[in-house]
Design a protein around this motif. Structure first.
Motif, short mmCIF file in Angstrom:
data_model
loop_
_atom_site.label_atom_id
_atom_site.label_comp_id
_atom_site.label_asym_id
_atom_site.label_seq_id
_atom_site.Cartn_x
_atom_site.Cartn_y
_atom_site.Cartn_z
N SER A 102 0.87 -1.50 -0.14
CA SER A 102 0.29 -0.47 -0.19
C SER A 102 0.82 1.05 0.26
CB SER A 102 -0.92 0.01 1.35
OG SER A 102 -1.66 0.98 1.26
N PRO A 103 0.65 2.21 -0.69
CA PRO A 103 0.93 3.19 -1.13
C PRO A 103 1.00 4.33 0.28
CG PRO A 103 -0.33 3.70 -2.97
CD PRO A 103 -0.19 2.27 -2.02
N VAL A 104 -0.42 4.02 0.61
CA VAL A 104 -1.09 4.85 1.87
C VAL A 104 -1.74 4.34 3.09
CG1 VAL A 104 -1.81 6.38 0.12
CG2 VAL A 104 -3.33 4.33 0.58
N TYR A 105 -1.90 4.85 4.08
CA TYR A 105 -2.17 4.14 5.17
C TYR A 105 -3.37 4.61 5.43
CZ TYR A 105 1.74 0.82 5.42
OH TYR A 105 2.36 -0.30 5.26
N GLU A 106 -4.10 4.01 5.76
CA GLU A 106 -5.73 4.86 6.88
C GLU A 106 -5.06 5.17 8.80
OE1 GLU A 106 -8.66 1.86 6.90
OE2 GLU A 106 -9.46 2.41 4.64
N VAL A 107 -5.80 6.36 8.68
CA VAL A 107 -5.10 6.37 9.80
C VAL A 107 -5.66 6.59 11.24
CG1 VAL A 107 -3.58 8.75 11.70
CG2 VAL A 107 -3.07 7.77 8.87
N THR A 108 -5.96 6.36 11.98
CA THR A 108 -6.60 6.21 13.45
C THR A 108 -5.83 6.88 14.79
OG1 THR A 108 -7.77 4.07 13.41
CG2 THR A 108 -8.85 5.61 12.22
N PHE A 109 -6.92 6.94 15.59
CA PHE A 109 -6.84 6.66 16.97
C PHE A 109 -6.84 5.19 17.81
CE2 PHE A 109 -5.44 11.50 15.89
CZ PHE A 109 -5.22 11.36 15.93
N GLY A 110 -6.68 4.44 18.45
CA GLY A 110 -7.33 3.74 19.62
C GLY A 110 -5.78 3.11 20.79
N GLY A 111 -6.66 2.11 21.10
CA GLY A 111 -5.95 1.69 22.49
C GLY A 111 -6.95 1.39 23.66
N SER A 112 -6.26 0.26 24.36
CA SER A 112 -7.53 -0.77 24.71
C SER A 112 -8.79 0.52 25.59
CB SER A 112 -6.95 -1.23 25.71
OG SER A 112 -8.15 -1.94 26.32
N GLU A 113 -7.90 1.37 26.94
CA GLU A 113 -8.18 2.08 27.46
C GLU A 113 -9.16 2.98 27.05
OE1 GLU A 113 -4.56 -0.33 29.50
OE2 GLU A 113 -5.30 1.40 27.72
N ALA A 114 -8.44 3.30 26.16
CA ALA A 114 -9.25 4.73 25.24
C ALA A 114 -9.87 4.66 24.59
CB ALA A 114 -8.27 5.38 24.69
#
Length: 348
Positions: free
Chosen positions: A28-40
């Protein structure tokens, strides 16, 4: 009467980078960007359900971290106690599974701002001043010996102030690299908790408790409570302060076809719920957090333990249909699934 006391969660939020359309990392030349982490993720679930939730962490003073904070706020999570410091935000790369191909996760979180947390940097007494519940997970304690000490510090303050304390075991073998095992670190802190969450393999690895795996392959298969009663009794004996222990159960038939269910033990009773079948699975990241968030919300709202388990399992099932880490379902949507609405028809 409505419970207006907030729920505080503590852990690391990261930037998630995912190749779109089930591509591999090198495609992939691009990546989807999100945020995350278990407690969040748990905090976002709770906010979606209308509960006051606050997420506590440490983030650098840069625009990427600010974007993460703004994302949490857009989802209704309070962020006023987030500490700013350190040099970088943790990252993780997620290659999504497809059919018979497993997912792949690559962490880039060493030296993150969360890693730089030390006891005394967070004023827990002030943070918990108007709170009724504190939730943490084994991931937060796995990052470093210092973050484990911060977890212990927070648990101690929460217990002194009379909060309900819950723990998701969240064992991640690739994180335990600072010379102590998860069993050494987590078991004493789990012993100070009122509510425990975990999967079958997490209870086995961390606490040495054998929880049977989920074998059910179809929706509405009946879960045999007898299979889980011995593990529930052992958990109660091992952790006498624990008022409730939840076993989160999943059977991965292939990457796109899962079944999920769970049990909840309390006061010598083992409760079970229905088995959900998910096909296709859109994104299985955060489904355990959705289960945790659903149960915490239900108990906080005064629902019975059986209602809490039913709601949590339904929330878990629905999260499999949503891309990203966060569960974005409403109380009404989860309750509808609990009530049997699973047609997938257009709601007009």
């Amino acid at each position: 009467m409505e419970n207006t006391r907030k729920i505080v969660t503590f852990g690391e939020i990261m930037l998630r980078l995912t190749p779109p359309a089930n591509r591999r990392f090198d495609q992939s030349p691009v990546y989807e960007v999100t945020f995350g982490g278990s407690e969040a993720n748990v905090a976002v679930s709770l906010a979606n359900y209308g509960v006051r939730s606050e997420f506590v962490t440490c983030l650098p003073a840069n625009k990427i971290a600010t974007a993460a904070v703004e994302d949490l706020r857009r989802n209704g999570v309070e962020t006023g106690r987030i500490v700013r410091g350190g040099d970088r935000m943790g990252l993780y790369y997620m290659e999504k599974a497809a059919s018979i191909r497993s997912s792949q996760v690559v962490y880039d979180r060493a030296g993150s701002s969360f890693d730089a947390l030390r006891p005394g940097m967070i004023d827990w007494e002030e943070t918990f001043r108007d709170a009724g519940w504190f939730h943490w997970s084994g991931i937060a304690a796995a990052v470093s010996a210092a973050t484990a000490e911060v977890c212990a510090e927070a648990i101690g303050a929460a217990r002194r102030l009379g909060l309900t304390v819950s723990c998701d075991i969240n064992y991640r073998k690739n994180l335990w690299r600072y010379g102590k095992t998860a069993r050494e670190v987590l078991v004493p802190m789990m012993g100070e908790c009122d509510v425990l969450f975990g999967t079958d393999d997490e209870y086995a690895t961390v606490a040495g408790i054998g929880v049977p795996t989920l074998k059910n392959r179809e929706a509405n298969d009946k879960l045999d409570a007898a299979d889980y009663e011995a593990a529930a009794r052992e958990t109660a004996a091992r952790f006498p302060n624990c008022r409730m222990a939840v076993f989160a159960l999943r059977n991965v038939l292939n990457a796109n076809h899962h079944t999920v269910s769970g049990t909840l033990s309390t006061e010598g009773r083992l409760l079970t719920t229905r088995v959900y079948e998910i096909e296709p699975v859109v994104d299985c990241v955060g489904v355990g957090d959705a289960f945790v968030g659903g149960i915490i919300y239900s108990l906080h709202a005064g629902r019975t333990p059986q209602q809490a388990l039913d709601f949590g399992a339904a929330a878990c099932a629905l999260k499999n249909t949503v891309p990203g880490d966060y569960n974005r379902m409403t109380v009404e949507e989860v309750d509808a699934l609990v009530g049997g609405s699973a047609s997938g028809r257009i709601a007009r």
